[in-house]
Design an enzyme around this catalytic site. Sequence first.
Site, PDB file in Angstrom:
ATOM      1  N   GLY A  21      -2.490   1.185  -9.488  1.00  0.00           N
ATOM      2  CA  GLY A  21      -3.232   2.117 -10.331  1.00  0.00           C
ATOM      3  C   GLY A  21      -4.173   1.433 -11.292  1.00  0.00           C
ATOM      4  O   GLY A  21      -4.579   0.292 -11.070  1.00  0.00           O
ATOM      5  N   GLU A  61      -2.557   6.522   0.838  1.00  0.00           N
ATOM      6  CA  GLU A  61      -1.730   6.286  -0.331  1.00  0.00           C
ATOM      7  C   GLU A  61      -2.352   5.177  -1.193  1.00  0.00           C
ATOM      8  O   GLU A  61      -2.600   4.066  -0.698  1.00  0.00           O
ATOM      9  CB  GLU A  61      -0.308   5.890   0.090  1.00  0.00           C
ATOM     10  CG  GLU A  61       0.666   5.916  -1.081  1.00  0.00           C
ATOM     11  CD  GLU A  61       2.067   5.468  -0.657  1.00  0.00           C
ATOM     12  OE1 GLU A  61       2.858   5.152  -1.548  1.00  0.00           O
ATOM     13  OE2 GLU A  61       2.353   5.420   0.554  1.00  0.00           O
ATOM     14  N   LEU A  62      -2.562   5.457  -2.453  1.00  0.00           N
ATOM     15  CA  LEU A  62      -3.293   4.553  -3.346  1.00  0.00           C
ATOM     16  C   LEU A  62      -2.613   3.177  -3.475  1.00  0.00           C
ATOM     17  O   LEU A  62      -1.420   3.086  -3.780  1.00  0.00           O
ATOM     18  CB  LEU A  62      -3.399   5.189  -4.741  1.00  0.00           C
ATOM     19  CG  LEU A  62      -4.294   4.437  -5.742  1.00  0.00           C
ATOM     20  CD1 LEU A  62      -5.741   4.453  -5.301  1.00  0.00           C
ATOM     21  CD2 LEU A  62      -4.141   5.018  -7.140  1.00  0.00           C
ATOM     22  N   ASP A  63      -3.388   2.121  -3.272  1.00  0.00           N
ATOM     23  CA  ASP A  63      -2.922   0.735  -3.456  1.00  0.00           C
ATOM     24  C   ASP A  63      -1.691   0.411  -2.609  1.00  0.00           C
ATOM     25  O   ASP A  63      -0.892  -0.468  -2.975  1.00  0.00           O
ATOM     26  CB  ASP A  63      -2.607   0.454  -4.943  1.00  0.00           C
ATOM     27  CG  ASP A  63      -3.849   0.571  -5.819  1.00  0.00           C
ATOM     28  OD1 ASP A  63      -4.942   0.357  -5.289  1.00  0.00           O
ATOM     29  OD2 ASP A  63      -3.714   0.883  -7.013  1.00  0.00           O
ATOM     30  N   ALA A  64      -1.537   1.110  -1.497  1.00  0.00           N
ATOM     31  CA  ALA A  64      -0.348   0.901  -0.671  1.00  0.00           C
ATOM     32  C   ALA A  64      -0.694   0.492   0.756  1.00  0.00           C
ATOM     33  O   ALA A  64       0.176   0.430   1.618  1.00  0.00           O
ATOM     34  CB  ALA A  64       0.509   2.159  -0.669  1.00  0.00           C
TER      35      ALA A  64
END
Lengths: 294, 294, 294, 294
Positions: free
Chosen positions: C211, C236-239
């Site tokens: 994040g 999926e964020l930063d995943a």
Amino acid sequence: MSNAKNESPTIRSAVLLIHCPDQKGLIARVVDFILKNSGNVLHLDQHVDLERQVFSMRIEWDLEGFVIPPEKIGEYFQTLVAEQAGMHWAMHFSDETPRMAIFVSKQSHCLYDILSRWQDGEWRIELPLIISNHPDLAHVAEQFGIKYHVLPIDKASRQQQEQKQLQLLAEHKIEFVVLARYMQVLSDEFISHYPNRIINIHHSFLPAFPGSRPYHSAHQRGVKIIGATSHYVTPELDAGPIIEQDVGRISHKDSVEELVRKGRDLEKVVLARAIWNHLSRKCLVYDNRTVIFD
Amino acid sequence: MSNAKNESPTIRSAVLLIHCPDQKGLIARVVDFILKNSGNVLHLDQHVDLERQVFSMRIEWDLEGFVIPPEKIGEYFQTLVAEQAGMHWAMHFSDETPRMAIFVSKQSHCLYDILSRWQDGEWRIELPLIISNHPDLAHVAEQFGIKYHVLPIDKASRQQQEQKQLQLLAEHKIEFVVLARYMQVLSDEFISHYPNRIINIHHSFLPAFPGSRPYHSAHQRGVKIIGATSHYVTPELDAGPIIEQDVGRISHKDSVEELVRKGRDLEKVVLARAIWNHLSRKCLVYDNRTVIFD
Amino acid sequence: MSNAKNESPTIRSAVLLIHCPDQKGLIARVVDFILKNSGNVLHLDQHVDLERQVFSMRIEWDLEGFVIPPEKIGEYFQTLVAEQAGMHWAMHFSDETPRMAIFVSKQSHCLYDILSRWQDGEWRIELPLIISNHPDLAHVAEQFGIKYHVLPIDKASRQQQEQKQLQLLAEHKIEFVVLARYMQVLSDEFISHYPNRIINIHHSFLPAFPGSRPYHSAHQRGVKIIGATSHYVTPELDAGPIIEQDVGRISHKDSVEELVRKGRDLEKVVLARAIWNHLSRKCLVYDNRTVIFD
Amino acid sequence: MSNAKNESPTIRSAVLLIHCPDQKGLIARVVDFILKNSGNVLHLDQHVDLERQVFSMRIEWDLEGFVIPPEKIGEYFQTLVAEQAGMHWAMHFSDETPRMAIFVSKQSHCLYDILSRWQDGEWRIELPLIISNHPDLAHVAEQFGIKYHVLPIDKASRQQQEQKQLQLLAEHKIEFVVLARYMQVLSDEFISHYPNRIINIHHSFLPAFPGSRPYHSAHQRGVKIIGATSHYVTPELDAGPIIEQDVGRISHKDSVEELVRKGRDLEKVVLARAIWNHLSRKCLVYDNRTVIFD
């Protein structure tokens, strides 16, 4: 031509870099000098080299309300503190904007990296000129709006061209010089004009692989790690006081070309950190060694 | 005296380490040999050194159902594949338990580290004896239940003592020797008995600071990073093929004693990784360089 | 607009990236396909993920004299080898020049680094456009002669602006996108157009500090090391699957501003290495994980 | 049971660790206190946390000729300096030999490493006892001649067993506790007896992968680097002030077992460095963060 993001730092401070033979009470004498004149110490870092019995210190203080006017601090410090203790010292102010020159040959990676940081305002410097023995990188200088002087060098012309280089540096009031993969050896005479003010990047983990073609030598020897070293230039080749080093892992799969490619990233970052340390007035030199305050 | 945690690996496999002049179709010839005899390739790693035109390869396959009996694989491989291609090769089996000897002098850190790993079952080895030129570490050997032979060495006795060392190694059927900070130079004759089977740890980042007292030299030179190097021993001092290196950051604050202290941890881990690579049959040597398959 | 130093590589080669359920004889089948059609294998790297029972492989061979014409190799390989084994594969040729787009916001350090490498010919790419949600870096693009499209984004305009972005990418036949500190989240729909072809740089050591404002969080937590992570973008964020990570040591002395400054150098080099791995066709993705052949 | 190599350090010195709200003249007040009482400052390291406005300092001085007797220094310092400035401080002397206890479960690598360093005299400590919830490592303790207490723990017995642990620690006058891969969570009450005096090693790069099975999680996430973290234990699990961290590079080729194996070496060295920093009185804690003077 200054691009520093932060033209007016909120705090105006002074930095003293000191070294002298170790003796009792040195810290107290310096701290008292500042405190009695209404300075507020912001940072103090100190070290005693027990082997050589050398005391070194970096002290930074807020000039707000300091009794002695900035241009007089040096004189007062010399008279009241330094003289008696036999201190070597240098004084700097946080609102200075040092003037830097770059020397290059044909390789551009360090040059791009420096110019990007400069244009981005990462460093508080003026950058009035680039000097090269080849015309190859003129377009890079032009792209960033910096003057580019070509002074080709061969055995016969070296002395004369160095005189021209020195003249250019003097004209532009250059404080320190960065050799960004400049592939020429500087004469002792040239170096004597800028003691501990010429920063070189060598493409090996010194003292391993001094001289030319270190990546070839590293490949030949079969090392598992390569490195880069930034140091102040002294008359003895690749033997000056080391400012910063870093390394990267390689393997048998890496050809010489791969070492050169991986090494470029090491060279860029090691040189940039050395310049940063120099600009931050964190480097002190004695006995061909650096103290890097952090 | 084997303490391997995993006495019976679930898979019994064979490993071939190969190198030869590069030529077309080498991978296919080896893979076919295995496949046609009902072997299942578990790992294949391959490299071509374009500069020297040398092909090298590590291939491991499951012996379950392999048509050729283990003790015959070498012969068949030589006849059917290696001979024609001029291959140098070595064959190992996953259920072997190599026999290792340790040579030490007075410093204990690498010895403790090796014995702890051995006792903990980290490595699949037999460790029947430790040889030293000093009695100082006998208590450590005793603590771990290993025989400790003291063979003091001076100029006059060197040759004779080396003969005794060789005899001990032969008696104990030692496959490879680890010099865990053994401060004696081995004769060419001794080395010739264990080519690429004597592993040394040198307490510097070779080729920087070969010979004795590297931490003193590193301190004197003012480097910002120290290192350790593990290599196979060859007649030329500290110039053998490098198996593993690692480094650690230091500063002007570190005295020689601090370098020695920090360096010990580098030495331990670099030597342990080199032993692991040797045991895992991942090291191949030619032209005084290693290929470390991973 | 290609600046690759080496326009005509001496060897024209093909690269196959393959993964499929593990089974016997996979290496042999691929190697035989190449050998029987007169190809010479230059590199082979292979891995079996025992936990997931997935076989993956990168194989590169010289096309000189290869019987099947380049444009037909894929079809033949699918029919003769891949179909039966259930292989997923991708094929690339060494003389391709992939077309890359850069997305940026206001921070320039990664942009400068990429443009310098491109202009210097370090990477074999075409770089026809830069897209930003801010006008701030237009001058950098201009300096390097690249088109710079400003598409401001807010909640209301996001969907529409993404359509314009997609249109620009399509018009310029972009193969992959690099988010060089682009501070906007891409929609799932956008991502679906470039699966494993959008490379992001996140300014932390993921999965720590995902994040926004990771340097603030790192400072707050008091970690001793910071990092940067480059990954393929997934919904999926930063995943997404991690391509490359690196770290740097910090101390209590480092303010958030210092972390940001030190972090920039990590971000630059980690993103550059990820792009290099992508361009070298060394990244293979399955199960949200990468295999990075080396 | 002290094995320190250097029983009588040539210099007997005092160390003060101080932190308080930042204000003018703090350094001078402390330095003056020492100087006016004929102390010679050996080391001074100081830091101002500008965000939190906290001043912290480590100062060490030679006690030779110091006017105030050692056992009175604390009282005098409190009265003359600390009280007025609201300083938190701790005082230590170089000739102290702190008493340490080790807690272990079943894994031996950190235990071996600590015991080897202790027996080798690397650390100036007394090591009177090891406490475990399992009998498995009794033989290691015996080998090194240390008492080994088995206190099995389950949900029902936890509280009672912790009381026994505390009693043992009190009996042996333990100053600080090292959790050398002790796989039990300590109660808040237990922790309250040893604030910032229980050192844990966690087998991940915190805050990534807290809790159990971090290597499994790291493997699942596909990170390219693993780490280890040593921290003081606080009631919140794996969230205490970080003393030291380090990392190592991994690849897709590494199975969970390989991560565990490689991680062990990180754990050993990170824990040992944390203990060293603690012993050297270089750790200061406030706001759940450490200042590690160097």
